[in-house]
Motif scaffolding. Structure first.
Motif, mmCIF file in Angstrom:
data_model
loop_
_atom_site.group_PDB
_atom_site.id
_atom_site.type_symbol
_atom_site.label_atom_id
_atom_site.label_comp_id
_atom_site.label_asym_id
_atom_site.label_seq_id
_atom_site.Cartn_x
_atom_site.Cartn_y
_atom_site.Cartn_z
ATOM 1 N N PRO A 144 0.677 -1.344 -0.153
ATOM 2 C CA PRO A 144 -0.115 -0.090 -0.044
ATOM 3 C C PRO A 144 0.936 1.085 0.193
ATOM 4 N N GLU A 145 0.161 2.266 -0.302
ATOM 5 C CA GLU A 145 0.949 3.725 -0.113
ATOM 6 C C GLU A 145 1.397 3.879 1.172
ATOM 7 N N ALA A 146 0.645 3.690 2.144
ATOM 8 C CA ALA A 146 0.957 4.089 3.646
ATOM 9 C C ALA A 146 0.050 3.160 4.645
ATOM 10 N N ILE A 147 0.621 2.832 5.848
ATOM 11 C CA ILE A 147 0.014 2.058 6.598
ATOM 12 C C ILE A 147 -0.130 2.949 8.034
ATOM 13 N N GLU A 148 -1.358 2.855 8.356
ATOM 14 C CA GLU A 148 -1.772 3.335 9.354
ATOM 15 C C GLU A 148 -1.184 2.973 10.707
ATOM 16 N N LEU A 149 -0.693 3.574 11.661
ATOM 17 C CA LEU A 149 -0.129 2.943 12.939
ATOM 18 C C LEU A 149 -0.807 3.492 14.085
ATOM 19 N N PRO A 150 -0.642 2.605 15.261
ATOM 20 C CA PRO A 150 -1.240 3.047 16.626
ATOM 21 C C PRO A 150 -0.475 4.502 16.871
ATOM 22 N N ALA A 151 -1.282 5.299 17.622
ATOM 23 C CA ALA A 151 -0.742 6.663 18.247
ATOM 24 C C ALA A 151 0.154 6.223 19.132
ATOM 25 N N ALA A 152 0.111 5.168 20.031
ATOM 26 C CA ALA A 152 0.975 5.171 21.110
ATOM 27 C C ALA A 152 2.111 4.167 20.833
ATOM 28 N N GLY A 153 3.234 4.820 20.905
ATOM 29 C CA GLY A 153 4.553 3.903 20.777
ATOM 30 C C GLY A 153 5.015 4.200 19.366
ATOM 31 N N SER A 154 4.291 4.782 18.045
ATOM 32 C CA SER A 154 4.708 4.926 16.959
ATOM 33 C C SER A 154 5.974 5.811 16.619
ATOM 34 N N PRO A 155 6.826 5.384 16.158
ATOM 35 C CA PRO A 155 8.108 6.071 15.918
ATOM 36 C C PRO A 155 8.317 6.617 14.151
ATOM 37 N N PHE A 156 7.165 6.302 13.483
ATOM 38 C CA PHE A 156 6.853 6.819 12.365
ATOM 39 C C PHE A 156 5.543 7.571 11.917
ATOM 40 N N GLY A 157 5.599 8.500 11.186
ATOM 41 C CA GLY A 157 4.434 9.190 10.834
ATOM 42 C C GLY A 157 4.685 10.672 9.995
ATOM 43 N N SER A 158 3.514 11.300 9.812
ATOM 44 C CA SER A 158 3.644 12.500 9.034
ATOM 45 C C SER A 158 3.202 13.693 10.141
ATOM 46 N N VAL A 159 2.850 14.917 9.589
ATOM 47 C CA VAL A 159 2.286 15.961 10.558
ATOM 48 C C VAL A 159 1.198 16.785 9.536
#
Length: 687
Positions: free
Chosen positions: A536-551
């Motif tokens: 997939p283009e992106a994988i949604e991750l849990p908010a708690a403990g995620s070291p990856f993401g966007s703003v």
């Protein structure tokens, strides 16, 4: 054990003669093997002492000997006949070079022991160690023995801090009776008409009405003085034995050298008291422990510009060894308090804190060797069972012995036990690397010795890791927290793993785990994505403990003040020196939240996810606007939106009317020139 020397030798690429009585009739074969310098692996941990003795009796240079347990972990199991790939893997890992030595933390104890608690129980405890330790008692009440063998203190406890060899104890003597001067003659007890003095030789001031008969009968000793001013006292001790119901240290892992043993009635202490006394008697001298961590301040996302972002390490530390230092934009780890659990390194999103005992590259090499050898020997569906060197190891070995007696099934053939100093010391980087290396599942065994926050942290990290694999289309549960406190529960839990199947990459990775956590994560993610069933283009991750993401940036609210750029510790947010632009490199973002905390317009929100497109590594524009040109010289000096917002807020202020408001539209140089020009004109007009 149904060992197959030929198949083991083939897996290890060498000829392996099988010795069934190596520690007895065939001891000469061991002596011959250890002559030289090449390390020798002995697949027996039971007879370490005997092999060491044989080594000392061997003439000439003796090679270093390493021991590995293949009996309880594989050979004593109902699957023993199918366990040859696992045994080969354990032997191969045992042949790896020893980890590089790490710096150590030193302690020095001269045996000064402080015992806090009811006087009678404190004296009883002191009697067991006074031949070895220099004991001081601090009474919290109750009668004591008539003869005084130790220095006795009393009063109000103000504080207890420190660690082995460096405890500081603060107290204030608030009672008229000085316990150090008191001879315990009991004259004051008998003379007091209000019975305000007990056999703890402390005066109940609420009952005392001021007859002062006690002072008269104590004239010779001079231990009672109602006019004595209470002055704060302090002293240092090497060890502390706390017999109170509530411990002095609330954290799960108290400082080394501190022992909490709630006082019990006569003869009711039992095994815990005996073990504590034995430990106290041994804690005199100089001691060392590894410095378990490495800290790189430049990677730390804890604080910037007075704002706190990530505090995951502080929140999870069970020893209260990590504290915040906002003025220095960092955290501080006290190596004397650190117990080496490694939980801080597991939850650290940036890799600012890394585990050093052993280091990540050494742990990675160990896992890769286990898994590659297991696969080469024909093993399938490898499960790594990560357990502690204390309770976890004991439980695993107990299960093996139970299987040998027919009371349990034992460790399954595809389950490879991996001993760690602490089960909280590994996280996303090594877990995902293990799956990339060929592990179908990573199971972390917890036995009740872990702090509650460790379990929460491990669950959060596993949820993130599992979300990544599920997002890539790998079916099954690849990460599991296995809780067991007894042989039957461990046996049942391990047998249930047989009924699960996990999808893994078609090809095992061969990369080396890097010293930097983020670098290892990138290597693991690249391999997992390259062989993923779906992309997939992106994988949604849990908010708690995620070291990856966007703003996400609210463009209507953002004025491009660039406060977020100055706060970002990972250079994920960047400005453009040539144009009013806010740029973002998603690969660098660690989701620390400093940008959102710093933003004066509350225009930033975090979006935990893993972007899998090439744009993840590229800078993209989050917001941009027209520059605002100075109305005097035409030079750009700000953004149109920021200047308009400032003019809107200050236009009604009495200080910013007329020319003053117009100066806000000028660059810094022109503003100064215009201000001085107006001053000169005013002087000429006045003249």
């Amino acid at each position: 054990m149904p060992l197959k020397a030929a198949s083991l030798g083939a897996a290890l690429g060498e000829t392996l003669p099988l010795h069934s009585s190596l520690c007895r009739r065939e001891a000469a074969s061991f002596q011959q093997a250890v002559k030289g310098s090449e390390p020798v692996v002995v697949a027996c941990t039971q007879e370490k002492r005997l092999f060491a003795e044989i080594g000392t009796q061997t003439e000439g240079a003796v090679a270093p000997v390493r021991f590995v347990n293949i009996r309880e972990t594989g050979g004593w199991s109902r699957d023993a006949a199918q366990a040859m790939p696992k045994i080969a893997a354990l032997l191969a890992a045992a042949k790896l070079p020893e980890p590089e030595p790490v710096p150590t933390v030193g302690y020095a104890s001269q045996g000064r022991l402080l015992v806090i608690g009811p006087l009678q129980q404190a004296e009883r405890a002191a009697a067991l160690v006074q031949d070895t330790l220099d004991v001081t008692l601090f009474t919290t009440g109750g009668p004591g023995a008539q003869d005084r063998r130790q220095l006795v203190l009393g009063g109000r406890i103000d504080g207890l801090t420190g660690w082995l060899g460096a405890f500081r104890f603060d107290w204030t003597p608030v009672n008229p009776i000085d316990l150090d001067l008191c001879t315990r003659c009991n004259a004051c007890v008998a003379a007091c008409p209000e019975q305000a003095i007990g056999l703890d030789y402390q005066i109940d001031l609420a009952r005392c009405t001021g007859h002062r008969q006690c002072v008269k009968v104590c004239e010779a000793a001079g231990a009672i003085d109602f006019d004595r001013q209470a002055q704060a006292q302090s002293d240092t001790f090497d060890l502390v034995l706390d017999l109170r119901a509530q411990p002095a240290f609330a954290q799960h892992a108290p400082p080394q050298g501190y022992f909490h043993l709630p006082a019990a009635g006569e003869g009711a202490w039992g095994e815990a008291a005996l073990l504590t006394v034995l430990k106290l008697r041994e804690m005199v001298g100089e001691f060392e422990k590894p410095r378990f961590f490495q800290y790189k301040q430049k990677l730390c996302a804890h604080t910037r510009n007075g704002q706190v972002g990530c505090d995951a390490c502080i929140a999870i530390c069970s020893a209260a060894a990590i504290s915040s230092e906002p003025s220095r934009q960092q955290v501080k780890v006290n190596p004397n308090l650190c117990v080496g659990c490694g939980a801080c390194t597991t939850v650290c999103p940036t890799g600012a804190l890394t585990y050093a005992y052993p280091r990540a590259p050494e742990q990675g090499l160990h896992l890769r060797t286990l898994l590659s050898t297991y696969a080469q020997a024909g093993g399938r569906d490898a499960v790594l069972l990560l357990h502690s060197q204390e309770a976890g190891r004991v439980l695993v070995e107990d299960l093996g012995r139970a299987a040998r007696l027919g009371q349990a099934q034992g460790i399954p053939a595809n389950v490879i036990p991996v001993g760690l100093w602490h089960t909280a010391s590994t996280g996303l980087d090594l877990w995902l690397s293990a799956v990339a290396f060929g592990a179908s599942q990573v199971v972390v065994l917890v036995t009740g010795e872990e702090a509650p926050q460790y379990l929460d942290g491990l669950k959060e990290q596993m949820a993130v890791a599992q979300a990544i694999l599920h997002g890539l289309g790998y079916a099954g549960t690849h990460f599991e927290l296995l809780q067991a406190t007894s042989t039957p529960t461990l046996d049942a839990a391990l047998q249930s793993l047989r009924n699960t199947r996990q999808q893994v990459p078609r090809e095992a990775a061969k990369f080396a785990v890097a010293a930097e956590k983020r670098a290892t994560l990138e290597l693991a993610l690249d391999h997992l994505a390259a062989h993923a069933p779906q992309r997939p283009e992106a994988i949604e991750l849990p908010a708690a403990g995620s070291p990856f993401g966007s703003v996400a940036v609210d463009k209507d609210r953002c004025t491009l003040c660039m406060s977020c750029v100055g706060a970002c510790p990972a250079s994920a947010l960047q400005d453009n020196p040539q144009s009013p632009q806010l740029k973002f490199i998603e690969m660098n973002c660690v989701q620390c939240g400093l940008c959102a905390t710093t933003c004066p317009e509350d225009a930033i929100t975090l979006q935990p996810r893993l972007l899998l497109t090439p744009q993840r590594r590229e800078a993209r524009v989050l917001n941009e606007t027209q520059p605002f040109a100075c109305v005097r010289c035409g030079k750009p000096f700000g953004t149109l939106k920021a200047i308009e917002a400032m003019l809107g807020k200050l236009s009604g202020h009495a200080m910013f009317q007329g020319a003053a408001l117009e100066r806000l539209k000028m660059c810094g140089d022109c503003r100064v020139i215009d201000l001085y020009s107006a001053t000169d004109e005013a002087k000429i007009t006045d003249a």
